[in-house]
Scaffold this active site. Structure first.
Site, PDB file in Angstrom:
ATOM      1  N   ARG A  95     -16.594  -0.730  -1.915  1.00  0.00           N
ATOM      2  CA  ARG A  95     -14.895   0.235  -2.487  1.00  0.00           C
ATOM      3  C   ARG A  95     -16.228   2.079  -2.480  1.00  0.00           C
ATOM      4  NH1 ARG A  95     -10.603  -2.512  -2.857  1.00  0.00           N
ATOM      5  NH2 ARG A  95     -11.015  -3.954  -3.738  1.00  0.00           N
ATOM      6  N   GLY A  96     -16.936   2.060  -1.859  1.00  0.00           N
ATOM      7  CA  GLY A  96     -17.298   3.502  -1.467  1.00  0.00           C
ATOM      8  C   GLY A  96     -19.186   3.730  -2.741  1.00  0.00           C
ATOM      9  N   SER A 112     -22.122   3.777   0.142  1.00  0.00           N
ATOM     10  CA  SER A 112     -21.654   3.965   0.821  1.00  0.00           C
ATOM     11  C   SER A 112     -22.355   5.630   1.095  1.00  0.00           C
ATOM     12  CB  SER A 112     -20.397   5.228   1.042  1.00  0.00           C
ATOM     13  OG  SER A 112     -20.688   5.823  -0.217  1.00  0.00           O
ATOM     14  N   GLY A 113     -23.251   6.060  -0.103  1.00  0.00           N
ATOM     15  CA  GLY A 113     -24.706   6.950  -0.261  1.00  0.00           C
ATOM     16  C   GLY A 113     -23.882   8.312   0.055  1.00  0.00           C
ATOM     17  N   LEU A 135     -18.719  -2.158   1.302  1.00  0.00           N
ATOM     18  CA  LEU A 135     -19.395  -0.725   1.162  1.00  0.00           C
ATOM     19  C   LEU A 135     -19.017  -0.883  -0.634  1.00  0.00           C
ATOM     20  CD1 LEU A 135     -19.175   2.756   3.347  1.00  0.00           C
ATOM     21  CD2 LEU A 135     -20.852   0.901   3.679  1.00  0.00           C
ATOM     22  N   TYR A 172       1.164  -1.294   0.000  1.00  0.00           N
ATOM     23  CA  TYR A 172       0.375  -0.166  -0.060  1.00  0.00           C
ATOM     24  C   TYR A 172       0.697   1.192   0.487  1.00  0.00           C
ATOM     25  CZ  TYR A 172      -4.457  -3.160   1.547  1.00  0.00           C
ATOM     26  OH  TYR A 172      -4.943  -4.161   1.514  1.00  0.00           O
TER      27      TYR A 172
END
Length: 331
Positions: free
Chosen positions: A208-209, A212-213, A206, A56
């Site tokens: 990868r978002g 997530s909303g 989620l 990472y």
């Protein structure tokens, strides 16, 4: 925060973990000060499981964790580290190396960057098709015996690999994508893990978002790997965001945000599943923590099944080139 045993023979960890990948460039630039503040907020909220990978940011994430954990009690943190993914100077990906000698090299650098004497959970990031899993696990077991590693985990592997690995050394957990809209592990991998006493640390809760909303309809930045992910591509993303709006209505009726509903769904699937919250800002973390203790009742689960049938979201599977590297997709 409550704690759970990570697998039959694994460590006790918080019921939620903090996934730190997004703090080191995978989703575009991040703010170092805010990332460290988010790690501190997670620790103060009772999160003990911190997940990272030596690739990472090509070591950036481990150095960030070292800075964030300076002065903190080491015994109150469970560090989970992935190794083996190869990067080049242009941040490209060039395969996986899980040879025993390479693993020991990766481990030595991780111990140095993290500033610790032992890593709590160490795992290959992917199955190396050139190296029998028995060789990799056997070598990590030597590091357990030597005191450099406490527990062994796996990531993105299928049932046959799980069984072969467990025959060499106890495996505490499998790290794999699992969410309301990415449920492929339910067919064979999850039952096998439960049979073998292996916990699940679920990333991508989620998507990868996407669920997530908060995901904007415009494309991701070019330096955000989601810009190349099928679920975010034109034609897919519009359909997917329409389903997210259905989730929003169900969540609002229960006093939850979309993200909280999605995280609560994963947590409801079993005490052997630990959702990894991929937050790099305190606001994201605080929203996610609102899902604590919110086990969903049968009525809510049924409503979700009707609104978002399994595999309803377009493009949730990896691109073909990525799938070829995932042993878990062969199960």
């Amino acid at each position: 925060m409550s704690t759970v045993s990570l697998g039959r023979d694994g460590p006790h960890v918080s019921s939620f973990g903090l996934g730190c990948m997004s703090m080191s460039g995978m989703y575009g630039p991040s703010d170092r000060v805010e990332c460290i503040a988010t790690i501190h907020a997670a620790l103060e909220a009772g999160i003990t499981l911190l997940d990272t990978g030596d690739f990472y940011g090509s070591g950036h994430n481990e150095l960030l964790l070292r800075e964030a954990l300076r002065g903190r009690a080491r015994e109150r943190v469970v560090l989970s580290v992935k190794f083996g993914a190869l990067r080049d100077p242009a941040s490209g990906w060039s395969g996986t190396d899980a040879r025993p000698a390479a693993m020991k090299n990766f481990l030595a650098y991780s111990l140095q960057r993290l500033g610790v004497d032992c890593i709590d959970i160490y795992r290959p990031a992917r199955l190396d098709p050139q190296v029998p899993i028995e060789d990799t696990i056997g070598a990590i077991a030597e590091m357990v015996k030597a005191g450099y590693v406490r527990h062994i985990g796996l990531s993105e592997v299928g049932v046959d690999t799980l069984r072969r690995a467990v025959a060499v050394h106890p495996i505490c957990d499998l790290q794999i994508e699992y969410s309301l809209i990415s449920r492929g592990i339910e067919d064979a991998i999850l039952p096998a893990c439960r049979e073998l006493g292996i916990g699940i640390t679920a990333y991508g809760v989620l998507s990868r978002g996407l669920i997530s909303g908060h995901w904007p309809p415009q494309a991701a930045r070019a330096d955000d790997f989601r810009a190349h992910s099928p679920r975010f591509q034109p034609g897919n993303v519009e359909r997917n965001l329409a389903l997210v709006e259905t989730l929003r209505a169900l969540a609002a009726a229960r006093g939850l945000s979309v993200a909280q509903l999605a995280i609560a769904w994963v947590a409801t699937q079993g005490a052997d599943i630990v959702p990894l919250i991929g937050a790099r800002r305190r606001t994201q973390l605080q929203e996610a923590l609102g899902a604590q203790g919110r086990r969903l009742d049968a009525e809510t689960l049924a409503a979700l099944a009707r609104a978002v049938p399994r595999d309803a979201i377009a493009g949730t599977r990896y691109a073909p080139a990525q799938m070829a590297l995932l042993d878990s997709e062969r199960t």
